[in-house]
Design a protein around this motif. Structure first.
Motif, PDB file in Angstrom:
ATOM      1  N   TYR A   1       5.806   7.729 -30.173  1.00  7.22           N
ATOM      2  CA  TYR A   1       5.739   9.172 -29.948  1.00  7.22           C
ATOM      3  C   TYR A   1       5.884   9.863 -31.286  1.00  7.22           C
ATOM      4  N   ALA A   2       5.109  10.881 -31.498  1.00  4.10           N
ATOM      5  CA  ALA A   2       5.113  11.499 -32.820  1.00  4.10           C
ATOM      6  C   ALA A   2       4.704  12.958 -32.727  1.00  4.10           C
ATOM      7  N   ALA A   3       4.975  13.671 -33.790  1.00  5.60           N
ATOM      8  CA  ALA A   3       4.563  15.068 -33.882  1.00  5.60           C
ATOM      9  C   ALA A   3       4.253  15.381 -35.327  1.00  5.60           C
ATOM     10  N   GLU A   4       3.351  16.317 -35.523  1.00  8.72           N
ATOM     11  CA  GLU A   4       3.094  16.801 -36.874  1.00  8.72           C
ATOM     12  C   GLU A   4       2.948  18.316 -36.807  1.00  8.72           C
ATOM     13  N   ILE A   5       3.772  18.999 -37.604  1.00  7.36           N
ATOM     14  CA  ILE A   5       3.800  20.457 -37.583  1.00  7.36           C
ATOM     15  C   ILE A   5       3.363  20.960 -38.952  1.00  7.36           C
ATOM     16  N   ASP A   6       2.473  21.928 -38.957  1.00  6.90           N
ATOM     17  CA  ASP A   6       2.007  22.528 -40.207  1.00  6.90           C
ATOM     18  C   ASP A   6       3.013  23.618 -40.609  1.00  6.90           C
ATOM     19  N   LEU A   7       3.973  23.220 -41.439  1.00  7.03           N
ATOM     20  CA  LEU A   7       5.022  24.179 -41.810  1.00  7.03           C
ATOM     21  C   LEU A   7       4.460  25.320 -42.646  1.00  7.03           C
ATOM     22  N   ALA A   8       3.428  25.013 -43.450  1.00 10.68           N
ATOM     23  CA  ALA A   8       2.830  26.073 -44.273  1.00 10.68           C
ATOM     24  C   ALA A   8       2.331  27.196 -43.374  1.00 10.68           C
ATOM     25  N   ALA A   9       1.646  26.820 -42.283  1.00 14.68           N
ATOM     26  CA  ALA A   9       1.128  27.835 -41.356  1.00 14.68           C
ATOM     27  C   ALA A   9       2.268  28.508 -40.605  1.00 14.68           C
ATOM     28  N   LEU A  10       3.244  27.710 -40.196  1.00 14.72           N
ATOM     29  CA  LEU A  10       4.369  28.263 -39.429  1.00 14.72           C
ATOM     30  C   LEU A  10       5.154  29.283 -40.253  1.00 14.72           C
ATOM     31  N   PHE A  11       5.413  28.913 -41.532  1.00 15.98           N
ATOM     32  CA  PHE A  11       6.253  29.775 -42.370  1.00 15.98           C
ATOM     33  C   PHE A  11       5.586  31.107 -42.705  1.00 15.98           C
ATOM     34  N   GLU A  12       4.270  31.166 -42.500  1.00 24.73           N
ATOM     35  CA  GLU A  12       3.605  32.444 -42.726  1.00 24.73           C
ATOM     36  C   GLU A  12       3.872  33.420 -41.591  1.00 24.73           C
ATOM     37  N   LYS A  13       4.322  32.870 -40.461  1.00 30.23           N
ATOM     38  CA  LYS A  13       4.584  33.718 -39.291  1.00 30.23           C
ATOM     39  C   LYS A  13       5.990  34.312 -39.403  1.00 30.23           C
ATOM     40  N   THR A  14       6.163  35.432 -38.732  1.00 29.32           N
ATOM     41  CA  THR A  14       7.489  36.053 -38.707  1.00 29.32           C
ATOM     42  C   THR A  14       8.277  35.496 -37.540  1.00 29.32           C
ATOM     43  N   PRO A  15       9.454  34.986 -37.781  1.00 29.90           N
ATOM     44  CA  PRO A  15      10.236  34.487 -36.655  1.00 29.90           C
ATOM     45  C   PRO A  15      10.758  35.639 -35.802  1.00 29.90           C
ATOM     46  N   ARG A  16      11.183  35.311 -34.610  1.00 35.01           N
ATOM     47  CA  ARG A  16      11.776  36.317 -33.723  1.00 35.01           C
ATOM     48  C   ARG A  16      12.925  36.975 -34.465  1.00 35.01           C
ATOM     49  N   PRO A  17      12.932  38.312 -34.470  1.00 27.30           N
ATOM     50  CA  PRO A  17      14.012  38.961 -35.219  1.00 27.30           C
ATOM     51  C   PRO A  17      15.355  38.650 -34.575  1.00 27.30           C
ATOM     52  N   PHE A  18      16.344  38.533 -35.381  1.00 28.36           N
ATOM     53  CA  PHE A  18      17.657  38.233 -34.829  1.00 28.36           C
ATOM     54  C   PHE A  18      18.319  39.520 -34.396  1.00 28.36           C
ATOM     55  N   GLN A  19      18.812  39.532 -33.158  1.00 25.82           N
ATOM     56  CA  GLN A  19      19.549  40.696 -32.713  1.00 25.82           C
ATOM     57  C   GLN A  19      20.761  40.244 -31.926  1.00 25.82           C
ATOM     58  N   TYR A  20      21.873  40.820 -32.262  1.00 27.96           N
ATOM     59  CA  TYR A  20      23.118  40.499 -31.580  1.00 27.96           C
ATOM     60  C   TYR A  20      23.096  41.087 -30.179  1.00 27.96           C
ATOM     61  N   ALA A  21      23.536  40.309 -29.186  1.00 25.36           N
ATOM     62  CA  ALA A  21      23.661  40.821 -27.820  1.00 25.36           C
ATOM     63  C   ALA A  21      25.132  40.723 -27.442  1.00 25.36           C
ATOM     64  N   PRO A  22      25.690  41.772 -26.838  1.00 29.24           N
ATOM     65  CA  PRO A  22      27.115  41.694 -26.509  1.00 29.24           C
ATOM     66  C   PRO A  22      27.389  40.587 -25.503  1.00 29.24           C
ATOM     67  N   VAL A  23      28.543  39.979 -25.638  1.00 28.41           N
ATOM     68  CA  VAL A  23      28.931  38.926 -24.704  1.00 28.41           C
ATOM     69  C   VAL A  23      29.243  39.605 -23.371  1.00 28.41           C
ATOM     70  N   PRO A  24      28.662  39.095 -22.245  1.00 32.39           N
ATOM     71  CA  PRO A  24      28.872  39.786 -20.968  1.00 32.39           C
ATOM     72  C   PRO A  24      30.350  39.839 -20.576  1.00 32.39           C
ATOM     73  N   LYS A  25      30.774  40.985 -20.096  1.00 33.27           N
ATOM     74  CA  LYS A  25      32.175  41.139 -19.699  1.00 33.27           C
ATOM     75  C   LYS A  25      32.350  40.810 -18.223  1.00 33.27           C
TER      76      LYS A  25
END
Lengths: 346, 688
Positions: free
Chosen positions: B564-588
């Motif tokens: 089993y194997a995988a190959e990921i094109d990191l060059a192409a991936l790194f050109e994309k913007t990752p999901r922005p990080f946003q803090y979510a409050p811990v549910p009370k």
């Protein structure tokens, strides 16, 4: 009444002693039956005795017996609580605590990655940034910009694998230095790690591909004394505070003056005339360095009258071989897990 | 370059112990690589540099030692027994390619008795590891190793017309060299010819026909200077490496040519012959001496130490430079012709530094005040990827960038590999187009050595040609898993790896970098088994593939297990913007959980169920995950039982059971109409 009082004290004393010895659920349960058992428990029996106590004393006697029952109950519950919060040691085969633990296998980084990170960490601490560049390079960036004239015998030491036209596999990471100098203004303080390629016949210390890290500092007032001080600091951080370091003249087309840097032989300390590592000289060549050649600065439009700088280059593989006492460079690229997995720890 | 201490002493007085000599030479940059005692003489094999042809003879090394010890070079006379005949009357030299031969000196020695050399000469040559040939050849070798200036001796009787023509070779000309090889000459090669044909390949090797033999009577001594680039090209083209070419291609001392001719004539006439009177010296355009400005201040600025002025003058003087003070603290320095490496101030400063001693320059750590390292996003991400995969239990490998074209072809990825013009071997004659071939080699290597499983990853560049001679160099991530997974301890049996190990690793990487949610779509890929591969997508763009490698591809590397194997094109991936990080409050507030068990047709993949659930517009449904999946006796043929855990929560208040039940019913209804699910008995388990 006096009689009953004595008996209450006696039961309490006996219970206290027995309670101290109760070490597991079984003895605790026995203790509970012995004192609070519905028929023959010592405390239960005291309630029976109450019946024969004169009426005017009954109230006081009842209070004392109840108090005893209460304290016995509390104590037994307390012991039970303690016992249940420390469950008996149990693992797959019972209570043998010497059996191995259960752990998830965590992979190991490649030793060259580890060693590269070690080097990077030292330079990052001194304010260097990490830069990278292409592995397929042009003759200009690999040679000409670095003051190697075409057809100069100096190129022989950087024996090259050619691709097509003026494309080649970079023989060092110096082209990254050139590219950085082209696009940024001094001050510059970088290291450039990466794969490099040379047309070398494989032997224990030479392979057609290996890992290199180069470094470059350009600023006003940078001197050979900075080169020495910084590289000495680096080598001491890498090999230990006490390591002896020696700088001696050498030649590289892209530096002037140039210096080869040796460290004392960790294998024989110069005591073995037949030492495989240092050949009995007591010194091991570890890196090349020098003040950036003024022509190289001119090639990237940096004024050599205003700015000066120094550079170094080091083979990661060979340095790791030396540090770990590995006799063959090819072990790094065979990727035998029995070799690789030795290096994940510090 | 081998040197004999005995020979050096002809030029400079040396009274150091061998160890001291070795140490001190090392510290001026002339590192003795080997040291050998040969009959009382010390033979040092010095490491020399491509820019220092002046150290390729004893004279030059002695000059360095003289500067090191502050001792003068000893002069020696080379008297010549002369004939009445003038050289110009018996020989003629003509240069037609001045650019390739800026100077040519020669003279004739008549009446030479070719024979064995005297003992002293034999000893000198043997110290250099040379076998004596005859006195004439030996003399030319002696001059070369003594001074670094190559000279050549011709049998003058075989020089047609007594004419020496230095010219480019004519098309089709050949030359049989001293070693009997027939050299095909090209028009850009410089030859020494007589009136009709080439008699030597200039500066590289002599011709057999004009060579010295036992019957040679008259010798023509050539001492010339040739263009380094021309010599190098010729020697490279013909694959010839000679002591003469080695020196000329680095640059010989153009000023020394006549002296070397006289030296050879002196030695030859001492053995019997007599030299023609006067030297022919064709030197049409003597170059002006190079001068370089040197400032005392600049020495301190570059070295970080103030070197005393008198030391600078002393050392440079001993090395043959002529200093003329131009104004205070600056000199006009005339560079001797033998120092072809010196043309700038920095070159002179290096000379000062070498003899002042690198060990006497102080050590100063570059101050860090104004610096903070620049962020390197790519390297940070790579480090995160490594950490994640190590945590997944994968080991890191580093493979060759080279590949075997046949094995590369087995990957069948349709990419045209970049080929190397001069590979070390045909099995490493292209650059890898994929990381998979290297990873398969790792599997073969380790499985063949008794390991029962291999789970590894690599990050590195892959290459291929794109149209019109342009190439691509892209950073990829490769993963491979085959064989048994490592057991976690007693009671946990080692299990055979499967598809989910690689998929999980890829998911973990993408999540760690916030490249999620990623898409996985069944899509065939030539390196993978048909129907056993997924395309990995981020924001709709395919950035890699994972699945089970094609068996015949694995078989090329002699791996016969499921891989089993995988190959990921990191060059192409790194050109994309990752999901922005946003803090979510811990549910009370507490949430409510319902496990939903149902049967669904096997024609519906779990992905469809997940998609259907993901599409539900239920604000109270916080999330869901698959907790069980089975088929078997209790499940009808063609169906599969799934248990999905649904998590409900209201942001402002505690949920009541009834409203959750109502939502669950809606969810069930929607799944029913979308996928025809059938609830199992006792199928809704509340786990509040």
């Amino acid at each position: 009444m006096a009689n009953l009082k004595e008996r209450i004290d006696a039961v309490r004393k006996e219970f206290d002693e027995a309670a101290r010895r109760a070490a597991d659920a079984k003895s605790l349960e026995e203790l509970r039956t012995a004192y609070l058992g519905r028929k023959r428990g010592h405390v239960t029996l005291l309630f029976e005795d109450l019946k024969s106590v004169p009426a005017e004393e009954k109230r006081e006697a009842g209070r004392l017996v109840n108090e005893l029952k209460q304290s016995v109950t509390v104590r037994l519950d307390a012991i039970e609580g303690q016992l249940s919060s420390v469950p008996p040691a149990v693992s797959a085969a019972g209570t043998d605590l010497t059996l191995p633990g259960r752990k998830r296998y965590v992979g190991r980084p490649h030793p060259l990655t580890l060693f590269e990170e070690e080097i990077e960490r030292i330079f990052l601490g001194m304010g260097f940034s990490i830069e990278e560049g292409p592995e397929i390079e042009t003759d200009y960036y690999n040679f000409e910009a670095l003051n190697f004239p075409p057809h100069h015998p100096a190129r022989d030491k950087w024996d090259t694998l050619f691709i097509k036209g003026d494309l080649l596999l970079r023989t060092h990471t110096s082209p990254v230095q050139v590219r950085v100098m082209e696009r940024s203004k001094p001050p510059i303080r970088i290291i450039c790690p990466g794969r490099v390629f040379r047309r070398e016949t494989p032997d224990p210390t030479h392979l057609p591909m290996f890992m290199q890290v180069e470094g470059l500092v350009i600023d006003e007032g940078v001197t050979f004394a900075h080169l020495k001080g910084t590289l000495e600091y680096f080598l001491r951080a890498l090999f230990g505070e006490k390591i002896k370091v020696r700088f001696r003249p050498s030649f590289f087309p892209f530096t002037e003056p140039s210096a080869e840097v040796d460290i004392e032989c960790l294998v024989c300390s110069g005591k073995d005339p037949a030492c495989r590592v240092c050949g009995g000289t007591g010194w091991k060549e570890i890196l090349g360095s020098g003040m950036v050649d003024p022509q190289v600065l001119k090639n990237v439009n940096i004024d050599p009258e205003k700015y000066s700088g120094w550079a170094f280059g080091l083979g990661i593989d060979r340095t790791a071989m030396f540090a770990y006492g590995i006799p063959e460079m090819r072990y790094f690229y065979e990727n035998d897990l029995r070799f690789l997995r030795q290096f994940g720890t510090k | 370059m081998k040197i004999s201490l005995d020979w050096i002493r002809e030029y400079v007085a040396v009274d150091l112990s061998p160890q001291e000599l070795v140490d001190r030479l090392t510290m001026i940059g002339l590192v003795p690589e080997t040291v050998e005692d040969k009959g009382g003489d010390l033979i040092l094999d010095l490491e020399t540099y491509a820019n220092r042809p002046d150290t390729l003879g004893h004279l030059g090394v002695a000059r360095e030692i003289g500067a090191m010890l502050a001792r003068p070079l000893l002069e020696r006379d080379w008297p010549v027994a002369e004939l009445g005949e003038a050289t110009a009357d018996i020989a003629d030299v003509q240069i037609t390619a001045e650019a390739l031969c800026p100077r040519y000196c020669g003279l004739v020695v008549r009446g030479v008795k070719v024979g064995p050399s005297p003992d002293w000469l034999v000893r000198r040559l043997e110290a250099m590891g040379l076998r004596p040939v005859n006195n004439v050849v030996d003399v030319s070798n002696y001059v070369l190793f003594a001074t670094g200036q190559p000279i050549h001796t011709f049998d003058f009787g075989r020089i047609g017309g007594g004419r020496i023509v230095v010219r480019k070779a004519k098309r089709g000309e050949t030359l049989v060299d001293l070693d009997g090889r027939t050299l095909e000459l090209a028009p850009d090669m410089l030859v020494i010819a007589d009136e009709s044909r080439p008699v030597a390949l200039a500066g590289v090797i002599g011709g057999q026909a004009s060579g010295i033999t036992a019957s040679t009577r008259d010798v023509f001594i050539e001492s010339a200077n040739f263009d380094p680039v021309g010599i190098r090209k010729t020697a490279k083209t013909l694959g010839l490496q000679t002591d003469a070419a080695y020196r000329f291609e680095r640059g010989a001392d153009i000023g020394f040519a006549p002296k070397a001719a006289v030296m050879a004539a002196s030695l030859l006439t001492a053995m019997g012959g007599q030299a023609s009177r006067g030297l022919i010296d064709r030197f049409p355009k003597p170059p002006k001496p190079r001068t370089v400005r040197l400032r005392l201040r600049r020495i301190a600025e570059l070295l970080g130490v103030a070197v005393p002025e008198d030391f600078v003058v002393e050392v440079l003087g001993r090395l043959g430079f002529r200093l003329e003070a131009s104004h205070h603290g600056a000199w006009r320095v005339e560079v001797p012709a033998f120092r072809v490496d010196i043309s700038r101030e920095a070159d002179l400063i290096e000379e000062v530094a070498r003899f002042y001693g690198y060990d006497r320059i102080p050590s100063v750590v570059t101050p860090v005040d104004s610096f903070a390292p620049a962020a390197n996003r790519k390297l940070d991400r790579l480090a995160r990827i490594r950490g994640t995969l190590l945590g997944q239990g994968l080991d890191e490998v580093i493979n060759w960038s080279f590949a075997d074209p046949e094995r590369e072809a087995a990957a069948a990825n349709g990419k045209t590999p970049v080929d190397i013009q001069n590979p070390i071997s045909t099995r490493a004659s292209v650059l890898r187009t994929t990381l998979l071939t290297g990873l398969l080699e790792n599997a073969a290597w380790n499985l063949n050595r008794g390991l029962d499983g291999l789970h590894v990853f690599e990050t590195g560049n892959v290459f291929h040609w794109i149209e019109d001679g342009k190439h691509c160099e892209d950073l990829h991530l490769g993963l491979l898993s085959t064989g048994l997974l490592p057991a976690a301890g007693l009671g946990t049996a080692a299990a055979e790896t499967d598809f989910s190990v690689i998929k999980g690793a890829v998911e973990a990487v993408l999540e760690a970098l916030r490249y999620d949610p990623a898409g996985f779509e069944p899509r065939d890929h030539p390196s993978f088994e048909p129907g056993r591969a997924l395309a990995v997508l981020y924001k709709g763009q395919e950035i890699g593939t994972l699945g089970q490698l094609r068996r015949d591809f694995a078989a090329v590397a002699s791996v016969d297990r499921a891989v089993y194997a995988a190959e990921i094109d990191l060059a192409a991936l790194f050109e994309k913007t990752p999901r922005p990080f946003q803090y979510a409050p811990v549910p009370k507030l507490p949430g409510v959980v319902r496990d939903l068990s149902f049967l669904v047709d096997t024609s519906h993949a779990y992905g469809e169920v997940a998609q259907a659930l993901g599409r539900l517009n239920q604000p109270l449904l916080e999330g869901f995950e698959l907790v069980d999946r089975f088929t078997g006796k209790s499940v009808p043929e063609g169906r599969v039982s799934l248990t999905v855990r649904l998590r409900f929560r209201h942001p402002q208040r505690t949920l009541v059971a009834e409203e959750v039940d109502r939502v669950v019913q809606e969810v069930v209804g929607q799944l029913r109409s979308a996928l025809d699910i059938q609830l199992r008995e006792g199928s809704i388990d509340s786990r509040a």
